[in-house]
Design a protein around this motif. Structure first.
Motif, PDB file in Angstrom:
ATOM      1  N   LYS A 124     -26.067  40.992  31.858  1.00 27.69           N
ATOM      2  CA  LYS A 124     -27.424  41.139  32.367  1.00 27.69           C
ATOM      3  C   LYS A 124     -27.481  40.759  33.845  1.00 27.69           C
ATOM      4  O   LYS A 124     -28.047  41.474  34.655  1.00 27.69           O
ATOM      5  N   ASN A 125     -26.823  39.627  34.151  1.00 28.02           N
ATOM      6  CA  ASN A 125     -26.884  39.143  35.524  1.00 28.02           C
ATOM      7  C   ASN A 125     -25.826  39.778  36.414  1.00 28.02           C
ATOM      8  O   ASN A 125     -25.793  39.510  37.606  1.00 28.02           O
ATOM      9  N   GLU A 126     -24.941  40.542  35.819  1.00 25.22           N
ATOM     10  CA  GLU A 126     -23.838  41.148  36.562  1.00 25.22           C
ATOM     11  C   GLU A 126     -23.020  40.108  37.302  1.00 25.22           C
ATOM     12  O   GLU A 126     -22.667  40.274  38.469  1.00 25.22           O
ATOM     13  N   LEU A 139     -12.745  38.423  18.704  1.00 28.07           N
ATOM     14  CA  LEU A 139     -12.843  39.186  19.946  1.00 28.07           C
ATOM     15  C   LEU A 139     -12.618  40.663  19.707  1.00 28.07           C
ATOM     16  O   LEU A 139     -13.306  41.497  20.299  1.00 28.07           O
ATOM     17  N   SER A 140     -11.697  40.978  18.820  1.00 24.66           N
ATOM     18  CA  SER A 140     -11.479  42.413  18.610  1.00 24.66           C
ATOM     19  C   SER A 140     -12.653  43.024  17.880  1.00 24.66           C
ATOM     20  O   SER A 140     -12.893  44.223  17.987  1.00 24.66           O
ATOM     21  N   LYS A 141     -13.398  42.205  17.166  1.00 17.66           N
ATOM     22  CA  LYS A 141     -14.596  42.727  16.542  1.00 17.66           C
ATOM     23  C   LYS A 141     -15.685  42.980  17.594  1.00 17.66           C
ATOM     24  O   LYS A 141     -16.387  43.983  17.553  1.00 17.66           O
ATOM     25  N   LEU A 142     -15.756  42.036  18.549  1.00 17.45           N
ATOM     26  CA  LEU A 142     -16.782  42.163  19.599  1.00 17.45           C
ATOM     27  C   LEU A 142     -16.549  43.389  20.459  1.00 17.45           C
ATOM     28  O   LEU A 142     -17.490  44.093  20.801  1.00 17.45           O
ATOM     29  N   ILE A 143     -15.293  43.621  20.808  1.00 22.29           N
ATOM     30  CA  ILE A 143     -15.058  44.720  21.747  1.00 22.29           C
ATOM     31  C   ILE A 143     -15.232  46.071  21.079  1.00 22.29           C
ATOM     32  O   ILE A 143     -15.233  47.090  21.748  1.00 22.29           O
ATOM     33  N   SER A 202     -19.672  50.654  25.816  1.00 22.30           N
ATOM     34  CA  SER A 202     -20.179  51.585  26.829  1.00 22.30           C
ATOM     35  C   SER A 202     -20.359  50.889  28.171  1.00 22.30           C
ATOM     36  O   SER A 202     -20.171  51.498  29.214  1.00 22.30           O
ATOM     37  N   LYS A 203     -20.712  49.614  28.150  1.00 17.56           N
ATOM     38  CA  LYS A 203     -21.024  48.953  29.420  1.00 17.56           C
ATOM     39  C   LYS A 203     -19.820  48.291  30.071  1.00 17.56           C
ATOM     40  O   LYS A 203     -19.837  47.978  31.249  1.00 17.56           O
ATOM     41  N   PHE A 204     -18.804  48.021  29.277  1.00 21.27           N
ATOM     42  CA  PHE A 204     -17.640  47.316  29.819  1.00 21.27           C
ATOM     43  C   PHE A 204     -16.462  48.262  29.973  1.00 21.27           C
ATOM     44  O   PHE A 204     -16.339  49.247  29.227  1.00 21.27           O
ATOM     45  N   LYS A 205     -15.610  47.914  30.877  1.00 20.83           N
ATOM     46  CA  LYS A 205     -14.272  48.498  30.856  1.00 20.83           C
ATOM     47  C   LYS A 205     -13.396  47.417  30.217  1.00 20.83           C
ATOM     48  O   LYS A 205     -13.218  46.345  30.779  1.00 20.83           O
ATOM     49  N   HIS A 257     -17.455  49.290  39.937  1.00 25.13           N
ATOM     50  CA  HIS A 257     -18.863  49.499  39.615  1.00 25.13           C
ATOM     51  C   HIS A 257     -19.197  49.119  38.181  1.00 25.13           C
ATOM     52  O   HIS A 257     -20.298  48.792  37.864  1.00 25.13           O
ATOM     53  N   LYS A 258     -18.224  49.169  37.310  1.00 23.70           N
ATOM     54  CA  LYS A 258     -18.469  48.818  35.919  1.00 23.70           C
ATOM     55  C   LYS A 258     -17.898  47.424  35.677  1.00 23.70           C
ATOM     56  O   LYS A 258     -16.880  47.046  36.250  1.00 23.70           O
TER      57      LYS A 258
END
Lengths: 520, 406
Positions: free
Chosen positions: A153-155, A174-178, A185-188, A234-235
């Motif tokens: 949110k805060n980038e 963590l593998s569940k989260l990713i 969509s928002k993370f690389k 940018h991402k």
């Protein structure tokens, strides 16, 4: 052995024939491969009748279709063909007519098929790979998610260090989260397991490869490339480094620079490091303490408690619809023990899987036992094979096999070689009664020879004695500190002395030796 | 079709497995064993693994059900097998694999790949990747490339299960233990259909050597092969001999008892039996008597040290005596050369022999050190070098007393 077996099936009736599972399977290896179809067919009928168990039905094909069988059942039946096909068709033909009775097949078929399927489902449900849901880790998941959402949110950049003993679900979380769509969509996302690296510095090349940047040769250069990319990005990047302690190097330069990335101006990177050690960041990266913005957020995965393990196992069993296979007390016992020792869920699942396997193999053995083919005790037998839930007994058997210590020596009485026992007794004699507790192989050999001489036993010589010591070492009873000369190697007793003492004193001669000070 | 090729093209062919390595064939046909004794000898050879392994039914069954279950469930997994050398670990596993492959032919089991590596046969732990890939695809690549190919392979679902046998696991353990970790981490992936069978000697290797996370992945499915007891050894030898009755029953029993008392190693029992056959053969006897076996046992188990002392020169024997006298005097095992020399002087004058010079005795000491009857330091320390007896004082007395009596 093979000859005996065939004779038994050919001549004697099935009363005397005692096919335990082990013998049969061994025999199958020596059978001939050139069975024609016709022969096989005959054998199906002949053998199945011969064994007289619920598993082996005459007219298998028809009955299977009638009851809507699944492939595994078929397989089980086929197995019996394989197992006993060493007998000749002609001898077995006679029995076919004598013993097959149509009313039996109706009773037996469905029950047998039902059981094996359930065991298999349970075994599958208790797998050790990353599961769908993570009961018992809700808090951690939420905290992780919060951490990421906040930064998203805060980038802003941030770093996190996740620690915990093996098998507490760090990587699973963590593998569940990713895999969540909003993060995806928002993370690389870059996930690197650091054990796969050749050395610490190759991590840069790996990250470049994962990010899809232009490849450059030297490590120094690649570090610069990554840093340049971080600024111009940018991402948001989510970089997960699993088993991060593998990146330790002499000056920790790699770890330092990796942990400095989030604090680079304008970088948008969330770094997550995973390792076992609780204090890795404090211990090997003390310089991070100096600057607050560099210090990673810490998060600890504590070992699973008894209740959590309990829930996980019963959840898994419920999912597979086989919850009645384990009794409640058995699960309680199992999880209590594992939680007390390590709290490692991999272990708990492993043990429960083994318990199921044990129960299954016992059941198969039971079915293959000679039943004396009396119609009288058949119903009783079926009952106990059908609803056999795993109980405390099986769990305790497996647990003892896993965590058992010196009680194994008593049990192995017959297989533990005599000379090795004498060696251990001599060692205990020195440790108990001797003045100097510092034992070398040479000194132990002297005492051992005196002991042997007194008891009129042939003593082995020096080099053989040394190899005996290393044989015992493989059992974990001793530890040899090797020196240049075998004779000077030191011997330490690894097991609890009293326990070993007690185990050996069961036998008269051993007790005598342990207390025989004249041999010193 | 023969055409000239440069070494390089040859190498490339080998690398892509287009050429199979072959050995030069012998010119004449190997002789078949003719006499019953020769027949027995070839059957007793350690390499002649029998079709069914006696006395290992329970272990066989354990491994078989485990592997079959895994293959049918299409689930990854791991099993650790331990036991002292010569207890049939590798033979049993090979037998299990053979039985499973037979099931495939019969169509009762889906096809699987089988890969076997041995830690001792690798120059370096990471070569394991190269070997695995070579056995799976027949390609040879560097370990890094192999690793990436394998990683990709085990991270995507394949139709075939893979069985991986790792023999001598302890040789794959380096300080970082990355190879062991990776090999044991692949089965835990839900996509990888890999079953790993690990074999080592040490019972508590996972706890003693491996890191916590590797141990956790190795799991608790463990199996220990106990040493054979004498009955089992007897059965093994009997099953090898089958219809050969040249061996007296008590002769086999003697071998079995001798071996089971020391180590329970089946290889050793078979070797002793073979040696006994050879001894009987050299005496052109038809059957193997108890004497032959006793001789073979004493050849293989007996100590050569007493013989060595007996065959020492007179002065060497006196020096050994002097050493033992010094050890008993001081009751410390390590002896300074000068003290031993003093003892030697008195012994010599007792026997009326002229005392040799220090240099000569130093040379003697060096010789005894070279054949390991003594353990000496560097000889540059001259008379201050420390010496240690490598034989027991009893052996010395026994050997020399017997000489004097003769």
């Amino acid at each position: 052995m093979k000859e005996d077996f065939t004779n038994a099936t050919a001549r004697d009736s099935s009363y005397k024939y005692t096919p335990t599972v082990k013998k049969i399977i061994t025999l199958s290896s020596s059978e001939s491969d050139s069975d024609s179809d016709v022969e096989n067919n005959i054998k199906i009928h002949a053998n199945t009748v011969n064994i007289q168990t619920p598993k082996c039905m005459p007219k298998t094909n028809e009955s299977d279709e009638a009851h809507g069988s699944t492939p595994p059942k078929q397989r089980k039946i086929d197995k019996s063909v394989l197992l006993t096909s060493s007998s000749t068709p002609s001898t077995l033909f006679g029995k076919l007519n004598l013993l097959s009775s149509p009313d039996k097949e109706e009773k037996l078929a469905p029950k047998r098929l039902f059981g094996s399927e359930r065991y298999r489902n349970a075994r599958k449900a208790l797998h050790g790979s990353v599961p769908e849901s993570l009961p018992g880790r809700e808090n951690e998941l939420q905290r992780l998610q919060q951490f990421m959402e906040e930064h998203l949110k805060n980038e802003t950049s941030g770093s996190l260090y996740v620690s915990g003993p093996p098998g507490t679900g760090k990587t699973a979380c963590l593998s569940k989260l990713i895999l969540r769509t909003e993060f995806e969509s928002k993370f690389k996302i870059v996930y690197v397991n650091c054990t796969t690296m050749k050395s610490a510095a190759t991590i840069y090349a790996k990250i470049i490869q994962e990010l899809g940047l232009s490849v450059s040769k030297s490590a120094k250069n690649s570090k610069a490339v990554i840093e340049k990319y971080l600024i111009s990005n940018h991402k948001m990047i989510l970089l997960i480094l699993d088993e991060i302690d593998q990146l330790e190097s002499k000056k920790q330069s790699v770890l330092y620079s990796v942990f400095e990335w989030p604090s680079i101006h304008n970088s948008k990177l969330i770094l997550v490091g995973i390792a076992n050690a609780l204090d890795l960041t404090d211990r090997i990266l003390p310089r991070l303490q100096a600057r607050c913005e560099l210090k990673p957020k810490l998060m600890h995965f504590s070992p699973y408690t008894k209740q959590q393990i309990c829930n996980i196992i019963s959840d898994r069993l419920n999912e597979a619809n086989v919850s009645d296979l384990f009794t409640g007390t058995a699960i309680q016992m199992l999880s209590g023990k594992v939680a007390a020792v390590s709290g490692d869920i991999r272990r708990a699942l492993d043990i429960s899987r083994r318990v199921i396997e044990l129960a299954e193999s016992q059941k198969i053995a039971q079915i293959l036992q000679p039943t004396n083919s009396n119609e009288m005790n058949m119903p009783k037998k079926q009952q106990c094979t059908m609803d056999q839930a795993v109980d405390l007994k099986e769990v305790i058997t497996v647990l003892n096999g896993v965590y058992g210590g010196s009680q194994n020596i008593e049990k192995e009485e017959s297989t533990f070689p005599l000379q090795q026992k004498l060696l251990l007794c001599s060692l205990l004699l020195i440790l108990n009664k001797g003045r100097n507790k510092d034992v070398t192989v040479g000194r132990l050999h002297e005492v051992y020879k005196k002991v042997c001489k007194k008891r009129n036993i042939h003593a082995v010589d020096g080099s053989e004695f040394y190899s005996l010591c290393s044989l015992i070492e493989t059992r974990g009873i001793l530890k040899l500190t090797r020196k240049k000369e075998p004779r000077l190697s030191k011997i330490n007793l690894e097991w609890d002395q009293e326990e070993l003492d007690a185990a050996l004193q069961y036998k008269n001669m051993m007790a005598e030796i342990i207390n025989d000070t004249t041999c010193l | 079709e023969t055409h000239l090729s440069t070494p390089k093209s040859h190498k490339i062919k080998v690398k892509h497995s287009n050429l199979t390595p072959s050995l030069v064939k012998r010119n004449n046909v190997p002789l078949k064993p003719t006499t019953p004794l020769q027949e027995a000898k070839s059957r007793l050879h350690v390499s002649a693994v029998p079709k069914s392994l006696p006395c290992r039914e329970e272990e066989f069954n354990n491994i078989f059900t485990f592997l079959r279950g895994k293959l049918e469930d299409k689930n990854g997994g791991c099993i650790y097998i331990s036991g002292v050398p010569g207890t049939g670990k590798t033979a049993t596993v090979n037998e299990v694999i053979r039985c499973l492959q037979k099931l495939i032919i019969k169509g009762q089991l889906d096809d699987f790949n089988y890969v076997a590596i041995n830690g001792m046969k690798l120059t370096e732990p990471r070569q394991a990747y190269v070997q695995i890939l070579k056995q799976l695809d027949g390609k040879t690549a560097t370990w890094e490339q192999s690793y990436h190919i394998l990683e990709k392979r085990f991270h995507s679902t394949t139709s075939k299960m893979t069985l991986l046998l790792i023999d001598e696991l302890d040789f794959l353990c380096t300080k970082r233990q990355d190879v062991v970790y990776n090999l044991l981490d692949w089965p835990t992936k839900s996509t990888a259909q890999l079953v790993v069978i690990t074999i080592a000697n040490t019972m508590d290797l996972p706890e003693r050597v491996l890191m916590g996370r590797v141990t956790s992945r190795l799991g608790l499915t463990r199996l220990t092969f106990q040493p054979y007891n004498y009955k089992q050894l007897q059965e093994i030898v009997m099953s090898r001999l089958k219809d050969f009755y040249g061996f007296r029953n008590e002769a086999i029993q003697l071998v079995a008892r001798k071996v089971s008392a020391v180590s329970g190693d089946a290889r050793r029992a078979l070797d002793i039996c073979r040696r006994a056959v050879e001894i009987a053969e050299s005496q052109s006897a038809e059957t193997i008597s108890l004497q032959d076996v006793t001789e073979a046992v004493s050849e293989m188990i007996a100590s050569a040290k007493v013989q060595a002392i007996k065959h020492c020169s007179k002065m060497e024997q006196i020096f050994l005596q002097a050493m033992s006298a010094e050890v008993t005097r001081t009751s410390i095992e390590e002896v300074y050369f000068k003290d031993a020399y003093k003892q030697l002087e008195s012994l010599c004058s007792f026997d009326g022999i002229e005392v040799p010079s220090v240099t000569e005795i130093l040379a003697i000491c060096g010789r005894l050190g070279a054949n390991r009857l003594l353990i000496c330091e560097h000889s540059k320390n001259d008379i201050y070098q420390k010496i240690l007896l490598n034989v027991s004082t009893d052996d010395i007395h026994y050997a020399i007393k017997e000489l004097n009596l003769n």
